[in-house]
Design an enzyme around this catalytic site. Sequence first.
Site, PDB file in Angstrom:
ATOM      1  N   LYS A   1     -14.095  -2.153   1.574  1.00  0.00           N
ATOM      2  CA  LYS A   1     -14.114  -0.694   1.364  1.00  0.00           C
ATOM      3  C   LYS A   1     -13.827  -0.350  -0.090  1.00  0.00           C
ATOM      4  CE  LYS A   1     -10.312   1.886   2.401  1.00  0.00           C
ATOM      5  NZ  LYS A   1      -9.882   2.766   1.299  1.00  0.00           N
ATOM      6  N   ASN A   2     -12.794  -0.974  -0.646  1.00  0.00           N
ATOM      7  CA  ASN A   2     -12.357  -0.583  -1.988  1.00  0.00           C
ATOM      8  C   ASN A   2     -13.292  -1.055  -3.097  1.00  0.00           C
ATOM      9  OD1 ASN A   2     -10.262   0.733  -0.839  1.00  0.00           O
ATOM     10  ND2 ASN A   2      -8.668  -0.712  -1.482  1.00  0.00           N
TER      11      ASN A   2
ATOM     12  N   ARG B   1      -9.455  10.375  -1.550  1.00  0.00           N
ATOM     13  CA  ARG B   1      -9.029  10.474  -2.939  1.00  0.00           C
ATOM     14  C   ARG B   1      -9.973   9.773  -3.907  1.00  0.00           C
ATOM     15  NH1 ARG B   1      -4.360  11.185  -5.162  1.00  0.00           N
ATOM     16  NH2 ARG B   1      -4.991   9.436  -6.446  1.00  0.00           N
TER      17      ARG B   1
ATOM     18  N   CYS C   1      -0.505  12.904  -1.242  1.00  0.00           N
ATOM     19  CA  CYS C   1      -1.021  12.325  -0.016  1.00  0.00           C
ATOM     20  C   CYS C   1       0.097  11.567   0.648  1.00  0.00           C
ATOM     21  CB  CYS C   1      -2.234  11.448  -0.270  1.00  0.00           C
ATOM     22  SG  CYS C   1      -1.802   9.816  -0.796  1.00  0.00           S
TER      23      CYS C   1
ATOM     24  N   ARG D   1       0.694  10.065  -6.273  1.00  0.00           N
ATOM     25  CA  ARG D   1      -0.570   9.497  -6.756  1.00  0.00           C
ATOM     26  C   ARG D   1      -1.262  10.359  -7.808  1.00  0.00           C
ATOM     27  NH1 ARG D   1      -3.534   6.723  -1.646  1.00  0.00           N
ATOM     28  NH2 ARG D   1      -4.333   5.315  -3.190  1.00  0.00           N
TER      29      ARG D   1
ATOM     30  N   ASP E   1      -1.497  -3.119  -0.083  1.00  0.00           N
ATOM     31  CA  ASP E   1      -2.283  -2.843   1.122  1.00  0.00           C
ATOM     32  C   ASP E   1      -2.048  -3.861   2.243  1.00  0.00           C
ATOM     33  OD1 ASP E   1      -3.303  -0.590  -0.018  1.00  0.00           O
ATOM     34  OD2 ASP E   1      -5.323  -1.371  -0.357  1.00  0.00           O
TER      35      ASP E   1
ATOM     36  N   ARG F   1     -11.188   4.779   8.775  1.00  0.00           N
ATOM     37  CA  ARG F   1     -11.470   4.834   7.338  1.00  0.00           C
ATOM     38  C   ARG F   1     -11.618   3.435   6.746  1.00  0.00           C
ATOM     39  NH1 ARG F   1      -7.126   7.102   4.210  1.00  0.00           N
ATOM     40  NH2 ARG F   1      -8.564   6.396   2.639  1.00  0.00           N
TER      41      ARG F   1
HETATM   42  C1  UD1 Z   1      -6.454   1.614  -5.012  1.00  0.00           C
HETATM   43  C2  UD1 Z   1      -6.910   1.300  -3.617  1.00  0.00           C
HETATM   44  C3  UD1 Z   1      -5.733   1.342  -2.650  1.00  0.00           C
HETATM   45  C4  UD1 Z   1      -4.619   0.430  -3.139  1.00  0.00           C
HETATM   46  C5  UD1 Z   1      -4.263   0.729  -4.596  1.00  0.00           C
HETATM   47  C6  UD1 Z   1      -3.257  -0.253  -5.183  1.00  0.00           C
HETATM   48  C7  UD1 Z   1      -9.181   2.141  -3.605  1.00  0.00           C
HETATM   49  C8  UD1 Z   1     -10.145   3.159  -3.087  1.00  0.00           C
HETATM   50  N1  UD1 Z   1      -7.907   2.294  -3.213  1.00  0.00           N
HETATM   51  O1  UD1 Z   1      -5.944   2.948  -4.999  1.00  0.00           O
HETATM   52  O2  UD1 Z   1      -6.176   0.916  -1.363  1.00  0.00           O
HETATM   53  O3  UD1 Z   1      -3.467   0.614  -2.336  1.00  0.00           O
HETATM   54  O4  UD1 Z   1      -5.447   0.676  -5.415  1.00  0.00           O
HETATM   55  O5  UD1 Z   1      -3.737  -1.554  -5.090  1.00  0.00           O
HETATM   56  O6  UD1 Z   1      -9.551   1.214  -4.304  1.00  0.00           O
HETATM   57  N2  UD1 Z   1      -0.873   6.058 -10.867  1.00  0.00           N
HETATM   58  C9  UD1 Z   1      -0.405   6.921 -11.817  1.00  0.00           C
HETATM   59  N3  UD1 Z   1      -1.309   7.565 -12.632  1.00  0.00           N
HETATM   60  C10 UD1 Z   1      -2.657   7.363 -12.501  1.00  0.00           C
HETATM   61  C11 UD1 Z   1      -3.121   6.477 -11.512  1.00  0.00           C
HETATM   62  C12 UD1 Z   1      -2.212   5.820 -10.697  1.00  0.00           C
HETATM   63  O7  UD1 Z   1       0.788   7.120 -11.943  1.00  0.00           O
HETATM   64  O8  UD1 Z   1      -3.419   7.971 -13.269  1.00  0.00           O
HETATM   65  C13 UD1 Z   1       0.093   5.368  -9.971  1.00  0.00           C
HETATM   66  C14 UD1 Z   1      -0.086   5.792  -8.522  1.00  0.00           C
HETATM   67  O9  UD1 Z   1       0.644   6.947  -8.247  1.00  0.00           O
HETATM   68  C15 UD1 Z   1       0.450   4.587  -7.776  1.00  0.00           C
HETATM   69  C16 UD1 Z   1       0.056   3.413  -8.670  1.00  0.00           C
HETATM   70  O10 UD1 Z   1      -0.217   3.987  -9.951  1.00  0.00           O
HETATM   71  O11 UD1 Z   1       1.849   4.645  -7.689  1.00  0.00           O
HETATM   72  C17 UD1 Z   1      -1.141   2.628  -8.175  1.00  0.00           C
HETATM   73  O12 UD1 Z   1      -2.254   3.459  -8.061  1.00  0.00           O
HETATM   74  P1  UD1 Z   1      -3.741   2.963  -8.284  1.00  0.00           P
HETATM   75  O13 UD1 Z   1      -3.739   1.526  -8.690  1.00  0.00           O
HETATM   76  O14 UD1 Z   1      -4.419   3.939  -9.153  1.00  0.00           O
HETATM   77  O15 UD1 Z   1      -4.317   3.068  -6.821  1.00  0.00           O
HETATM   78  P2  UD1 Z   1      -5.684   3.730  -6.371  1.00  0.00           P
HETATM   79  O16 UD1 Z   1      -6.756   3.387  -7.327  1.00  0.00           O
HETATM   80  O17 UD1 Z   1      -5.445   5.154  -6.005  1.00  0.00           O
END
Ligand code: UD1
Length: 432
Positions: A22-23, A91, A115, A120, A305, A397
């Site tokens: 999925k990711n 998201r 969320c 996030r 995850d 999902r």
């Molecule tokens: C992706 C995955 C999700 C997985 C996560 C971490 C997808 C669709 N989803 O989510 O399943 O759990 O990676 O491996 O691929 N953060 C910030 N600022 C930002 C972006 C992120 O502070 O601009 C923080 C987030 O709040 C969180 C952490 O960084 O605490 C990790 O987030 P991120 O790696 O961005 O996860 P996603 O890409 O949302």
Amino acid sequence: MEKLVIEGGQRLQGTIRASGAKNAALPIMIATLLAPGEHRLTNLPELADVSSTLSLLGRMGCPSLVGDSTKIDTTRIAFNEAPYDVVRKMRASVLVLGPMLARQGEARVSLPGGCAIGVRPIDQHLKGLEALGAKFELKGGYIHGTAGRLRGADITLDFPTVGGTENIIMAAVLAEGTTHLRNAAREPEVVDLCNFLTTLGAQIEGAGTDVITIEGVTRLTPASRPYPICPDRIETGTWLCAAAITGGDIEITDTDPAQLTDVLTKLQEAGCTITTSGTSIRCQGPETLRPFELTTEPYPGFPTDMQAQLMVLATLANGESTVTEKIFENRFMHVPELCRMGARIDAQGNVATIEGVPTLTGAAVMASDLRASAALVLAGLSAQGLTEVLRIYHLDRGYEHLVDKLKGVGARIARISDAVREESVMLAALDA
Ligand code: UD1
């Protein structure tokens, strides 16, 4: 709505084919926006998030045709916007920012908001895109981004965010000049996105390391061959846990053992026998699970995850385990539900201490995120009696053909209306 009914206690045995990730699928589908024309993707999982992404692309004027090889036509983009009703559900929609700014010079994306698994924010996405020349303003709950031709830049992320890395890469591939992205996420799904972009003509080096270098090109073109989405390492890991928790023996095929190194090590620590060969992984669960310590980290560390699924194993280990969540705040929503099934877990902040118990007992449970729901299914597979997992839409999902896959290895599991309360009716559904 529907729920899952599970009668625990079966020793699961057999083979499960891993689905496409999925990711990896979501960013790759969104990346098709970068190259006008018809794209073909294979190994795309049948999931609610995949349908939501296709409908988002459709709303932007890019129709698709689902099949063994799914076609997405991005010849014309009619609307530069990801509306609230789509972003609210998923998201990952925020990933349209990078490609839309690069191709259209404009993008409007509803702010994702909080969320279930924490705040996030997307500050790192915006910081990177601004460094490439985009400008943002917030209006009516929407982020409105504009840009002329983007220009390569030297960007260092404060944290190796997966989505942030993907968004910035998708913008930089069409920027003028070179981008160095430092402290980049190294997740296999980022590598799969980069491999896909390379088939469109992008020039990217260092994917899978923490410095990614992108040489911008003026245009990208759809590849002549369909692109296969990489296997889902989280789904793979979840089914390995199903073997572990039932003292079973499951082989996952069409997967990539190299993407699960840390998960496999943890399963071995818990007493499982792991055998890998080429594209398959076999997990034989022990008679009694052993306790372990686990901390989630960015890849190649232990994936957040898989945290909830491993915690379920700890609830049945013969001793005390600790689980530390370092990626997301508020990612212990499975804890109270597992306690209702008899688990002994003390969660303080981001550390959970789990005292193993001999058995769990079935209960009606619900979770408010995808992986927490998967953990409850695992708990149900081992618990005594009937478990009902409510709010099944979370599982839809992220787990393709969940019921069929688990039935195929001997689980007693059925999907029924959540209005059904009588035990006899639930048991009849399990026999059907
Ligand atoms: C992706 C995955 C999700 C997985 C996560 C971490 C997808 C669709 N989803 O989510 O399943 O759990 O990676 O491996 O691929 N953060 C910030 N600022 C930002 C972006 C992120 O502070 O601009 C923080 C987030 O709040 C969180 C952490 O960084 O605490 C990790 O987030 P991120 O790696 O961005 O996860 P996603 O890409 O949302």
